[in-house]
Design a protein around this motif. Structure first.
Motif, short mmCIF file in Angstrom:
data_model
loop_
_atom_site.label_atom_id
_atom_site.label_comp_id
_atom_site.label_asym_id
_atom_site.label_seq_id
_atom_site.Cartn_x
_atom_site.Cartn_y
_atom_site.Cartn_z
N ILE A 91 -10.06 -8.02 -5.76
CA ILE A 91 -8.79 -7.56 -5.21
C ILE A 91 -8.20 -8.66 -4.32
CG2 ILE A 91 -7.64 -5.80 -3.84
CD1 ILE A 91 -9.85 -3.88 -4.57
N VAL A 92 -7.00 -9.14 -4.69
CA VAL A 92 -6.35 -10.20 -3.92
C VAL A 92 -5.49 -9.58 -2.83
CG1 VAL A 92 -6.34 -11.78 -5.87
CG2 VAL A 92 -4.39 -10.26 -5.50
N GLU A 93 -5.21 -10.37 -1.83
CA GLU A 93 -4.37 -9.92 -0.71
C GLU A 93 -2.96 -9.62 -1.23
OE1 GLU A 93 -2.88 -11.48 3.68
OE2 GLU A 93 -4.28 -12.66 2.47
N GLY A 94 -2.42 -8.51 -0.80
CA GLY A 94 -1.06 -8.15 -1.19
C GLY A 94 -0.97 -7.32 -2.45
N TYR A 95 -2.11 -6.96 -3.04
CA TYR A 95 -2.06 -6.15 -4.26
C TYR A 95 -1.47 -4.78 -3.95
CZ TYR A 95 -3.64 -2.89 -7.80
OH TYR A 95 -3.68 -1.90 -8.75
N LYS A 96 -0.53 -4.34 -4.81
CA LYS A 96 0.08 -3.03 -4.67
C LYS A 96 -0.29 -2.17 -5.87
CE LYS A 96 4.04 -4.60 -1.94
NZ LYS A 96 5.53 -4.65 -1.83
N LYS A 97 -0.63 -0.95 -5.61
CA LYS A 97 -1.09 -0.04 -6.65
C LYS A 97 0.00 0.19 -7.70
CE LYS A 97 -3.27 4.48 -7.30
NZ LYS A 97 -3.80 5.69 -6.62
N ASP A 98 -0.35 0.03 -8.95
CA ASP A 98 0.55 0.27 -10.08
C ASP A 98 0.34 1.72 -10.53
OD1 ASP A 98 1.81 0.47 -12.54
OD2 ASP A 98 1.31 -1.56 -13.15
N GLN A 99 1.22 2.62 -10.08
CA GLN A 99 1.02 4.04 -10.35
C GLN A 99 1.14 4.36 -11.84
OE1 GLN A 99 -0.04 6.33 -8.04
NE2 GLN A 99 -0.41 7.51 -9.92
N ALA A 100 2.05 3.66 -12.54
CA ALA A 100 2.20 3.92 -13.98
C ALA A 100 0.91 3.58 -14.73
CB ALA A 100 3.37 3.11 -14.53
#
Length: 272
Positions: free
Chosen positions: A70-79
């Motif tokens: 997991i890299v810094e700044g990763y945002k969850k992809d809800q789709a």
């Protein structure tokens, strides 16, 4: 608790087994279920168990280890998460693995996730992990145990391996140029039948050839089934399709089984 959905059940004679997408393994003796402790350096929660086979003396489990990156700044992809949940609910293991690779790639900032094969054996009251060459196969998907000294494994990109706990496992070169994932294997009469992502094959130990006659259902796009698994029961081969249901094969004819719509409902309330 918290390990996620189960991916399969297995019969080991007097013992029942359950295993899952979180690497969990449960054993049932005398009506009681208990969870086995994970083995190896990898967290069980990083593992996906796809299949199990064996009998009274030992059980085998295979799957994939997917280390978290997991890299810094990763945002969850809800789709993508919704697609993952749907694939898991449908027990669509090939699709689930593909989506997990996509998710790992997003989490790692575009780097290709490093997948490793996972092979476990339970014998003499102990669960052990066996080494499998990661350059030969990235993901293991199916097991067939002929005897303790003759075990077959199939997996990603057309991989077939053969060996035992004592000798280790080596790739089996095979003609046919099949590069699909090989998701299920069983012996039917005098031959092996192997199911890939989109087809069924005969295997004589050296060559993979398309199984004939091919599935004959008007609901299946010609010659493009979506196998989930196969299972030999006496003189009948049972076939389970991700999209089209269940049928049986006697070596010559395919016989599709009519499944009442009520049984396919998520909240089954009984047959009318």
């Amino acid at each position: 608790m918290g390990y996620g959905q189960l991916s399969g059940l297995a019969d080991g004679g007097d013992t029942n087994w359950a295993f899952g997408f979180g690497g969990q393994i449960y054993r049932r003796d005398d009506g009681d279920w208990r969870k086995l402790e994970p083995v190896g350096d990898d967290s069980a929660r990083q593992s996906i168990l796809a299949a199990a086979a064996g009998g009274q003396d030992s059980m085998w489990f295979c799957g994939t280890v997917t280390p978290p990156l997991i890299v810094e700044g990763y945002k969850k992809d809800q789709a993508l998460q919704d697609k993952l949940n749907a694939a898991r609910a449908a027990n669509d293991f090939p699709l689930y693995q593909s989506l997990m690779r996509e998710l790992r790639q997003q989490k790692s900032g575009g780097a290709e996730p490093v997948l490793k094969p996972l092979l476990l054996r339970y014998a003499d009251g102990r669960l052990t992990r066996l080494d499998v060459d990661g350059s030969a196969v990235k993901s293991l998907m199916a097991i067939h145990v002929e005897s303790p000294s003759r075990v077959w494994l199939t997996g990603s990109e057309g991989a077939i391996l053969f060996g035992s706990a004592e000798t280790g496992f080596n790739p089996v070169p095979h003609a046919g140029q099949v590069t699909e994932n090989l998701v299920s294997i069983d012996r039917f009469r005098d031959r092996f039948i192997i199911a890939s992502d989109f087809g069924l094959f005969e295997f004589d130990g050296h060559v993979l050839t398309r199984l004939k006659p091919r599935l004959n259902s008007p609901e299946i796009n010609r010659n493009v089934p979506n196998p989930l698994c196969i299972q030999s029961v006496g003189d009948i081969l049972m076939y389970f399709d991700l999209k089209h249901g269940v049928c049986r094969w006697d070596g010559e004819n395919w016989d599709w089984i009519d499944i009442p719509d009520a049984l396919l409902e998520r909240e089954f309330k009984g047959l009318k």
